[in-house]
Design an enzyme around this catalytic site. Structure first.
Site, PDB file in Angstrom:
ATOM      1  N   HIS A 285       0.838  -1.206   0.000  1.00  0.00           N
ATOM      2  CA  HIS A 285       0.000   0.000   0.000  1.00  0.00           C
ATOM      3  C   HIS A 285       0.869   1.251   0.000  1.00  0.00           C
ATOM      4  O   HIS A 285       0.906   1.988  -0.971  1.00  0.00           O
ATOM      5  CB  HIS A 285      -0.930  -0.064   1.215  1.00  0.00           C
ATOM      6  CG  HIS A 285      -2.074   0.898   1.201  1.00  0.00           C
ATOM      7  ND1 HIS A 285      -2.270   1.836   0.217  1.00  0.00           N
ATOM      8  CD2 HIS A 285      -3.106   1.065   2.069  1.00  0.00           C
ATOM      9  CE1 HIS A 285      -3.362   2.520   0.479  1.00  0.00           C
ATOM     10  NE2 HIS A 285      -3.882   2.074   1.593  1.00  0.00           N
ATOM     11  N   HIS A 324      -1.621   0.242 -12.436  1.00  0.00           N
ATOM     12  CA  HIS A 324      -2.473   0.530 -11.286  1.00  0.00           C
ATOM     13  C   HIS A 324      -3.725  -0.311 -11.405  1.00  0.00           C
ATOM     14  O   HIS A 324      -4.222  -0.537 -12.500  1.00  0.00           O
ATOM     15  CB  HIS A 324      -2.850   2.021 -11.261  1.00  0.00           C
ATOM     16  CG  HIS A 324      -3.393   2.483  -9.955  1.00  0.00           C
ATOM     17  ND1 HIS A 324      -4.704   2.321  -9.600  1.00  0.00           N
ATOM     18  CD2 HIS A 324      -2.790   3.112  -8.905  1.00  0.00           C
ATOM     19  CE1 HIS A 324      -4.889   2.827  -8.392  1.00  0.00           C
ATOM     20  NE2 HIS A 324      -3.747   3.304  -7.944  1.00  0.00           N
ATOM     21  N   ASP A 380       3.300   6.774  -7.483  1.00  0.00           N
ATOM     22  CA  ASP A 380       4.534   6.393  -6.806  1.00  0.00           C
ATOM     23  C   ASP A 380       5.775   6.504  -7.681  1.00  0.00           C
ATOM     24  O   ASP A 380       6.889   6.423  -7.175  1.00  0.00           O
ATOM     25  CB  ASP A 380       4.415   4.954  -6.284  1.00  0.00           C
ATOM     26  CG  ASP A 380       3.428   4.876  -5.141  1.00  0.00           C
ATOM     27  OD1 ASP A 380       3.417   5.818  -4.338  1.00  0.00           O
ATOM     28  OD2 ASP A 380       2.675   3.896  -5.062  1.00  0.00           O
TER      29      ASP A 380
HETATM   30  N1  ACO Z   1       5.686  -3.774 -15.044  1.00  0.00           N
HETATM   31  C1  ACO Z   1       5.622  -4.718 -15.997  1.00  0.00           C
HETATM   32  N2  ACO Z   1       4.515  -5.395 -16.303  1.00  0.00           N
HETATM   33  C2  ACO Z   1       3.423  -5.134 -15.582  1.00  0.00           C
HETATM   34  C3  ACO Z   1       3.410  -4.170 -14.564  1.00  0.00           C
HETATM   35  C4  ACO Z   1       4.599  -3.470 -14.295  1.00  0.00           C
HETATM   36  N3  ACO Z   1       4.654  -2.511 -13.365  1.00  0.00           N
HETATM   37  N4  ACO Z   1       2.183  -4.116 -14.030  1.00  0.00           N
HETATM   38  C5  ACO Z   1       1.437  -5.029 -14.675  1.00  0.00           C
HETATM   39  N5  ACO Z   1       2.178  -5.643 -15.620  1.00  0.00           N
HETATM   40  C6  ACO Z   1       1.727  -6.630 -16.592  1.00  0.00           C
HETATM   41  C7  ACO Z   1       1.473  -7.957 -15.949  1.00  0.00           C
HETATM   42  O1  ACO Z   1       2.627  -8.775 -15.995  1.00  0.00           O
HETATM   43  C8  ACO Z   1       0.360  -8.487 -16.799  1.00  0.00           C
HETATM   44  O2  ACO Z   1       0.921  -8.935 -18.032  1.00  0.00           O
HETATM   45  P1  ACO Z   1       0.332 -10.247 -18.754  1.00  0.00           P
HETATM   46  O3  ACO Z   1      -1.070  -9.860 -19.140  1.00  0.00           O
HETATM   47  O4  ACO Z   1       1.244 -10.469 -19.893  1.00  0.00           O
HETATM   48  O5  ACO Z   1       0.364 -11.329 -17.716  1.00  0.00           O
HETATM   49  C9  ACO Z   1      -0.477  -7.276 -17.114  1.00  0.00           C
HETATM   50  O6  ACO Z   1       0.447  -6.173 -17.072  1.00  0.00           O
HETATM   51  C10 ACO Z   1      -1.611  -7.022 -16.122  1.00  0.00           C
HETATM   52  O7  ACO Z   1      -1.064  -7.058 -14.808  1.00  0.00           O
HETATM   53  P2  ACO Z   1      -1.879  -7.252 -13.482  1.00  0.00           P
HETATM   54  O8  ACO Z   1      -0.949  -7.611 -12.382  1.00  0.00           O
HETATM   55  O9  ACO Z   1      -3.043  -8.171 -13.743  1.00  0.00           O
HETATM   56  O10 ACO Z   1      -2.452  -5.811 -13.258  1.00  0.00           O
HETATM   57  P3  ACO Z   1      -3.115  -5.308 -11.939  1.00  0.00           P
HETATM   58  O11 ACO Z   1      -4.051  -4.244 -12.334  1.00  0.00           O
HETATM   59  O12 ACO Z   1      -3.671  -6.422 -11.149  1.00  0.00           O
HETATM   60  O13 ACO Z   1      -1.871  -4.753 -11.137  1.00  0.00           O
HETATM   61  C11 ACO Z   1      -0.380  -3.369 -10.000  1.00  0.00           C
HETATM   62  C12 ACO Z   1      -1.741  -3.475 -10.695  1.00  0.00           C
HETATM   63  C13 ACO Z   1      -0.294  -4.356  -8.823  1.00  0.00           C
HETATM   64  C14 ACO Z   1      -0.256  -1.958  -9.435  1.00  0.00           C
HETATM   65  C15 ACO Z   1       0.746  -3.664 -11.004  1.00  0.00           C
HETATM   66  O14 ACO Z   1       0.626  -2.825 -12.131  1.00  0.00           O
HETATM   67  C16 ACO Z   1       2.139  -3.546 -10.404  1.00  0.00           C
HETATM   68  O15 ACO Z   1       2.625  -4.498  -9.797  1.00  0.00           O
HETATM   69  N6  ACO Z   1       2.808  -2.345 -10.562  1.00  0.00           N
HETATM   70  C17 ACO Z   1       4.094  -2.132  -9.997  1.00  0.00           C
HETATM   71  C18 ACO Z   1       3.961  -1.804  -8.508  1.00  0.00           C
HETATM   72  C19 ACO Z   1       3.422  -0.429  -8.264  1.00  0.00           C
HETATM   73  O16 ACO Z   1       3.833   0.564  -8.871  1.00  0.00           O
HETATM   74  N7  ACO Z   1       2.450  -0.337  -7.318  1.00  0.00           N
HETATM   75  C20 ACO Z   1       1.874   0.943  -6.929  1.00  0.00           C
HETATM   76  C21 ACO Z   1       0.454   1.043  -7.291  1.00  0.00           C
HETATM   77  S1  ACO Z   1      -0.141   2.652  -6.890  1.00  0.00           S
HETATM   78  C22 ACO Z   1      -0.536   2.609  -5.254  1.00  0.00           C
HETATM   79  O17 ACO Z   1      -0.725   1.586  -4.664  1.00  0.00           O
HETATM   80  C23 ACO Z   1      -0.689   3.903  -4.502  1.00  0.00           C
END
Ligand code: ACO
Length: 445
Positions: A285, A324, A380
């Site tokens: 978070h 996100h 972030d």
């Molecule tokens: N880098 C590379 N690939 C990514 C990223 C990323 N940051 N985020 C998602 N993907 C890819 C996944 O591998 C997936 O690919 P696929 O379809 O080939 O398997 C696709 O994009 C969808 O990913 P999900 O994990 O299903 O997306 P979700 O919406 O569930 O995830 C999340 C959101 C957790 C924020 C993710 O984008 C992530 O891990 N980002 C990096 C961490 C981050 O910056 N978190 C902060 C969020 S903002 C906050 O909390 C205030």
């Protein structure tokens, strides 16, 4: 709600009735069809309870681990359109508020539902300013932490501890008492946060300076050393104010839901907000900006970006600060922080990592891997750089988040308290364990 036994094909022609705001559900175990009311694109989970295989059946439940598709409340505070990249507080865009307002005015807006007039804002600002001091015992309590205590752990404990100083706060049904705690929370959380920081770096705590603005006083409590009067740089003051606005609310995220959940027991608001701080302490978070900063440090220079991106695309790692759960477009908060980064770095010195971050964003935005998955910078991506420019250790990042989010937590807590549909939160479970086992004495196991 009606079941098919009651519901008739009113026209008698067998055609499906599409004019009603209802959802027809057929239980194939019994062949019965139920008609559930649709309100605001939702069905009430409790309406599922009538779906039973026989009279002894408890009735159907909705199964939703992590509540990813469950609206837990009706709220008029924050609106997010993730597909369009829109964030609004009480209907005002985050861009307008960051340009034209300040954090305390935004806190008033979130908490009271509308913008204050000048007299209301002056009184609000005055009240918050004169409540910034904490009881000396709170100070002593904080000094009892180990020299290297994590400031977020200290903030968590100190927020909860405030409830013991204001026992009347437990009267959550009394509007006047509630209003007083709201002022205290907004006023004192920055003081607790700054004390926690000074403790973690082994420096004496600095008392509030009520001549200064909200962010100016926070900078004073964080950075004042031997000078008689701390004079905050207006560019840093403004950047902090904007940062607090950006973090003020984000509808029903984990920490806000924690505040509402604990608050639903009618415990005092300090204890409810302590639950919010605890949730924000979690790396998933409040910790993503630290991860983004670590990633930029690992990449180190522009020449390494290409290799790094290859690794991301091969699935070795994620591009932290991108993507996100809600935003499938550029997070509007990321764009605003980026604008203030240059100003902060003009005061505090340029970070070589800014060039890496800007170039990395540019290349990712030109790359089909990221655009096809709708992965854009989130709040972030740049906030870690901004905090680093303010010489804050990563342990302070979630603390900064908590200061801004206090107004949102308070607004959401008040909305919950005043919502007649709310009651003590009590989710159901699907039990998967054993039943009616015979107890075996320990010697026979
Ligand atoms: N880098 C590379 N690939 C990514 C990223 C990323 N940051 N985020 C998602 N993907 C890819 C996944 O591998 C997936 O690919 P696929 O379809 O080939 O398997 C696709 O994009 C969808 O990913 P999900 O994990 O299903 O997306 P979700 O919406 O569930 O995830 C999340 C959101 C957790 C924020 C993710 O984008 C992530 O891990 N980002 C990096 C961490 C981050 O910056 N978190 C902060 C969020 S903002 C906050 O909390 C205030």
């Amino acid at each position: 709600m009606q079941s098919s036994d009651e519901r008739q094909d009113e026209a008698g022609d067998g055609a499906v009735d599409t004019a009603r705001d209802t959802l027809s559900v057929t239980d194939n175990r019994t062949g019965r069809t139920y008609e559930l009311e649709i309100t605001d694109d939702t069905v009430k989970a409790i309406d599922l309870r009538q779906i039973k295989v026989n009279e002894d059946d408890f009735g159907m439940l909705a199964y939703d681990p992590a509540f990813t598709n469950t609206a837990s409340c009706r709220s008029a505070i924050t609106y997010i359109d993730g597909a369009a990249g829109v964030l609004e507080y009480r209907g005002y865009s985050i861009e307008q508020l960051c340009e034209q307002s300040n954090y305390l005015e935004v806190a008033y807006l979130l908490i009271n539902g509308e913008l204050p007039d000048q007299a209301q804002l002056d009184e609000w600002t005055h009240l918050i300013t004169i409540h910034t001091f904490v009881h000396e015992n709170i100070r002593d309590f904080m000094q009892g932490f180990r020299y290297d205590a994590h400031p977020m752990g200290m903030l968590l404990a100190a927020t909860g501890a405030l409830s013991t100083f204001y026992p009347e706060a437990s009267q959550v049904k009394d509007a006047e008492i509630r209003d007083m705690q709201v002022i205290r929370l907004l006023a004192k959380i920055p003081t607790l946060a700054a004390f926690a920081f000074r403790h973690s770096v082994g420096q004496p705590y600095v008392y509030p300076d009520n001549d200064l603005s909200y962010p100016g006083n926070f900078l004073n409590m964080m950075y004042k050393m031997t000078e008689l009067k701390y004079e905050p740089d207006p560019r840093l003051e403004r950047a902090l104010d904007v940062l607090f606005i950006l973090h003020a609310d984000h509808e029903q995220n984990a920490s806000t839901s924690a505040v509402r959940f604990v608050g639903s027991t009618e415990v005092d608001p300090y204890s409810s907000l302590a639950a919010g701080v605890a949730a924000l302490y979690g790396p998933l978070h409040g910790g993503a900006n630290e991860q983004a900063l670590r990633m930029l440090r690992r990449i180190e220079k522009v020449e390494n970006i290409e290799g790094f991106l290859e690794g991301v695309k091969a699935g070795d790692q994620r591009l932290m600060g991108f993507g996100h759960r809600v935003y499938k477009n550029y997070d509007p908060r990321a764009r605003i922080i980026k604008k203030h980064l240059d100003e902060v770095m003009d005061v505090m010195g340029k970070s070589p990592l800014l060039e890496v971050a800007v170039e990395l964003e540019k290349r990712a935005m030109d790359d089909d891997y990221f655009t096809s998955r709708k992965l854009y910078p989130n709040v972030d991506y740049y906030s870690g750089l901004l905090y680093e420019a303010l010489h804050l250790p990563t342990s302070m990042f979630p603390v900064m988040f908590a200061i801004g989010r206090t107004s949102g937590w308070v607004a959401q807590w008040l909305e919950m308290i005043n919502d007649s549909e709310q009651k003590i939160a009590r989710p159901r479970q699907v039990y998967t364990g054993g039943r009616e086992l015979e107890y075996t004495p320990i010697g026979e196991r």
